[in-house]
Design a protein around this motif. Sequence first.
Motif, PDB file in Angstrom:
ATOM      1  N   GLU A   1       0.858  -1.182   0.000  1.00 29.48           N
ATOM      2  CA  GLU A   1       0.000   0.000   0.000  1.00 29.48           C
ATOM      3  C   GLU A   1       0.895   1.233   0.000  1.00 29.48           C
ATOM      4  O   GLU A   1       1.766   1.376   0.859  1.00 29.48           O
ATOM      5  CB  GLU A   1      -0.915   0.012   1.232  1.00 29.48           C
ATOM      6  CG  GLU A   1      -1.872  -1.166   1.287  1.00 29.48           C
ATOM      7  CD  GLU A   1      -2.596  -1.259   2.618  1.00 29.48           C
ATOM      8  OE1 GLU A   1      -2.721  -0.223   3.298  1.00 29.48           O
ATOM      9  OE2 GLU A   1      -3.018  -2.366   2.980  1.00 29.48           O
ATOM     10  N   ILE A   2       0.679   2.113  -0.952  1.00 28.35           N
ATOM     11  CA  ILE A   2       1.517   3.302  -1.098  1.00 28.35           C
ATOM     12  C   ILE A   2       0.622   4.535  -1.054  1.00 28.35           C
ATOM     13  O   ILE A   2      -0.196   4.763  -1.956  1.00 28.35           O
ATOM     14  CB  ILE A   2       2.302   3.267  -2.424  1.00 28.35           C
ATOM     15  CG1 ILE A   2       3.093   1.955  -2.538  1.00 28.35           C
ATOM     16  CG2 ILE A   2       3.222   4.475  -2.540  1.00 28.35           C
ATOM     17  CD1 ILE A   2       3.252   1.456  -3.931  1.00 28.35           C
TER      18      ILE A   2
ATOM     19  N   ILE B   1       4.043  -6.087  -9.362  1.00 22.55           N
ATOM     20  CA  ILE B   1       3.433  -5.002  -8.590  1.00 22.55           C
ATOM     21  C   ILE B   1       3.965  -3.651  -9.054  1.00 22.55           C
ATOM     22  O   ILE B   1       3.202  -2.701  -9.266  1.00 22.55           O
ATOM     23  CB  ILE B   1       3.708  -5.200  -7.087  1.00 22.55           C
ATOM     24  CG1 ILE B   1       3.020  -6.465  -6.579  1.00 22.55           C
ATOM     25  CG2 ILE B   1       3.230  -3.985  -6.287  1.00 22.55           C
ATOM     26  CD1 ILE B   1       3.359  -6.831  -5.147  1.00 22.55           C
ATOM     27  N   ASN B   2       5.274  -3.558  -9.213  1.00 24.01           N
ATOM     28  CA  ASN B   2       5.887  -2.285  -9.588  1.00 24.01           C
ATOM     29  C   ASN B   2       5.389  -1.801 -10.945  1.00 24.01           C
ATOM     30  O   ASN B   2       5.095  -0.606 -11.114  1.00 24.01           O
ATOM     31  CB  ASN B   2       7.408  -2.434  -9.617  1.00 24.01           C
ATOM     32  CG  ASN B   2       8.105  -1.114  -9.847  1.00 24.01           C
ATOM     33  OD1 ASN B   2       7.877  -0.153  -9.123  1.00 24.01           O
ATOM     34  ND2 ASN B   2       8.952  -1.052 -10.862  1.00 24.01           N
ATOM     35  N   ASN B   3       5.281  -2.692 -11.908  1.00 23.08           N
ATOM     36  CA  ASN B   3       4.829  -2.290 -13.240  1.00 23.08           C
ATOM     37  C   ASN B   3       3.433  -1.693 -13.205  1.00 23.08           C
ATOM     38  O   ASN B   3       3.164  -0.668 -13.857  1.00 23.08           O
ATOM     39  CB  ASN B   3       4.869  -3.489 -14.199  1.00 23.08           C
ATOM     40  CG  ASN B   3       6.283  -3.922 -14.535  1.00 23.08           C
ATOM     41  OD1 ASN B   3       7.235  -3.159 -14.358  1.00 23.08           O
ATOM     42  ND2 ASN B   3       6.446  -5.144 -15.008  1.00 23.08           N
TER      43      ASN B   3
ATOM     44  N   GLY C   1       6.790  11.822  -3.438  1.00 23.17           N
ATOM     45  CA  GLY C   1       7.059  10.761  -2.479  1.00 23.17           C
ATOM     46  C   GLY C   1       7.594  11.289  -1.165  1.00 23.17           C
ATOM     47  O   GLY C   1       8.800  11.236  -0.908  1.00 23.17           O
ATOM     48  N   MET C   2       6.692  11.802  -0.341  1.00 23.69           N
ATOM     49  CA  MET C   2       7.067  12.325   0.981  1.00 23.69           C
ATOM     50  C   MET C   2       6.085  11.814   2.024  1.00 23.69           C
ATOM     51  O   MET C   2       4.888  11.656   1.744  1.00 23.69           O
ATOM     52  CB  MET C   2       7.078  13.855   0.989  1.00 23.69           C
ATOM     53  CG  MET C   2       8.148  14.486   0.130  1.00 23.69           C
ATOM     54  SD  MET C   2       8.127  16.282   0.258  1.00 23.69           S
ATOM     55  CE  MET C   2       9.427  16.724  -0.904  1.00 23.69           C
TER      56      MET C   2
ATOM     57  N   THR D   1      10.288   3.397  -4.451  1.00 24.46           N
ATOM     58  CA  THR D   1       9.115   2.835  -3.768  1.00 24.46           C
ATOM     59  C   THR D   1       9.274   1.357  -3.428  1.00 24.46           C
ATOM     60  O   THR D   1       8.956   0.924  -2.311  1.00 24.46           O
ATOM     61  CB  THR D   1       7.857   3.033  -4.641  1.00 24.46           C
ATOM     62  OG1 THR D   1       7.597   4.432  -4.754  1.00 24.46           O
ATOM     63  CG2 THR D   1       6.649   2.365  -4.013  1.00 24.46           C
ATOM     64  N   MET D   2       9.755   0.557  -4.361  1.00 25.44           N
ATOM     65  CA  MET D   2       9.819  -0.886  -4.140  1.00 25.44           C
ATOM     66  C   MET D   2      10.915  -1.309  -3.169  1.00 25.44           C
ATOM     67  O   MET D   2      10.980  -2.468  -2.775  1.00 25.44           O
ATOM     68  CB  MET D   2       9.994  -1.622  -5.465  1.00 25.44           C
ATOM     69  CG  MET D   2       8.760  -1.618  -6.349  1.00 25.44           C
ATOM     70  SD  MET D   2       7.314  -2.394  -5.587  1.00 25.44           S
ATOM     71  CE  MET D   2       6.120  -1.068  -5.738  1.00 25.44           C
ATOM     72  N   SER D   3      11.767  -0.362  -2.770  1.00 27.23           N
ATOM     73  CA  SER D   3      12.833  -0.709  -1.822  1.00 27.23           C
ATOM     74  C   SER D   3      12.260  -1.168  -0.487  1.00 27.23           C
ATOM     75  O   SER D   3      12.862  -2.003   0.197  1.00 27.23           O
ATOM     76  CB  SER D   3      13.765   0.491  -1.604  1.00 27.23           C
ATOM     77  OG  SER D   3      13.093   1.558  -0.949  1.00 27.23           O
TER      78      SER D   3
END
Length: 460
Positions: free
Chosen positions: A27-28, A104-106, A128-129, A342-344
């Motif tokens: 979840e992002i 997921i990333n794609n 991205g904060m 993000t995926m890190s």
Amino acid sequence: MEKIIRNKLYKEFIEPTKQRKNFIGIEIEVPIINLNKKPVDFDIVHKITDNFKKEFSDFSPNGIDYDGNTFSLKNPNNSDIVCYDCSYNNIEFAMGREKDLFTINNRFIEYYNYVKEEFEKYNYTLTGMGINPYRRYNKEIPIPSERYLMLYHHLKSFNKYNDIPMHFHNYPGYGMFSSASQVQLDVHYNDLIKTINTFTKIEPIKAILFSNSVLMDENKHLTCFRDALWEYSTHGINPHNIGMYDVDFEDIDDILNYLETLNIYCVMRDGAYINFETINLLEYFNKDSIKGDIYDKKGYRQIEIKPNINDIDYLRAFKFINLTFRGTVEFRSVCTQPISDTMSVAAFHLGLKEKIDELHEFISKDRVIFHKGYTASELRKLLIQDEIPSFINKKKLCELTNNILNIAKDGLNKRGLGEEIFLKPLYNRVKYHTNPGKEMIKSLHDGIKIEKIIKDYGGV
């Protein structure tokens, strides 16, 4: 009654972990920013939501607010959800469970790029904060829906708790400007104890790697102010409901004992949420009745209810590591990251889960941060500051963090899918002794405009 409660807790939280699965859920949450330095116009948000629904025709509404606007869209084919979190100032990409990070990333990048480009037509953007840098321009208005109105009502009620010896912050609407990157992993019953205990001990290391929520103009020495937003809110009245575990679990009974110490603050009756003063779970079920507040689309009124064992379905803890009803372990202490990284977050947790025995043995022997007189919780509070405490050797801390990354890399290598590529930004952070929060503080200090940071952190 206590036996009934315990059996219910076991059935809901423990029993589902006995199924052997190996999925990943992510979840992002991402802040929406009006670059005109004015409040986010919700009409624009609704237009973009409608456009998204047309562009991605597999998505259909699964959340409509009281004004008839869609706040959640779901794709039934893969269970992806694109929605708004707490308010229309935040968008969330809740990716359906998959077996690998690339899939997921794609999909995430496809959704994110489309939404960002749509917002840019109005001089808006996404970034991205972990805290919206333009929060002071926005209106703190919750989504007019059952859940979010109840949640804001609960968070605003801190003035009721006059007899509690704790400090409350003045940001009850923090859910409308703070954002997280959460990961859910399937953890088998046999690994639950070791997973929770071990990941708890590396929360200080996660603070070093992932901190990215700077409260602009206030508390600028803190790289992860999100921790304080949860701790000093009504969610933190019972400290067991938030933050870290300050105990080592020895067995499943220990986990159940801990679940019994949690507080409950809401239930549902006939499809409507009822919010009441937060109360310990066992104490709640010892009551003949509970008085609470219910919203009827005109305002709140008081209602009296009788506790029901199924109310455990509404037990909500916001721990850094949570057991869920789905049989997953949810990791929720990480701020939203710069979008390109993000995926890190998922890669780090997934790789370490694959090597949980090795990680457990490694961190158990640590003398770099542990055995210095501080608990893991205290260490995390120290390590979310922009300066490392003097009692910690910085060179050895980097070596410790790098070794943990190597364990995660080995775990991903073991999967054989190439997912270790997503750890690269974390190695760079260790190499340069930084994280996104520290980088933001340094950039602002060096005179770099916040608009450039917003752009950089929002790039794919």
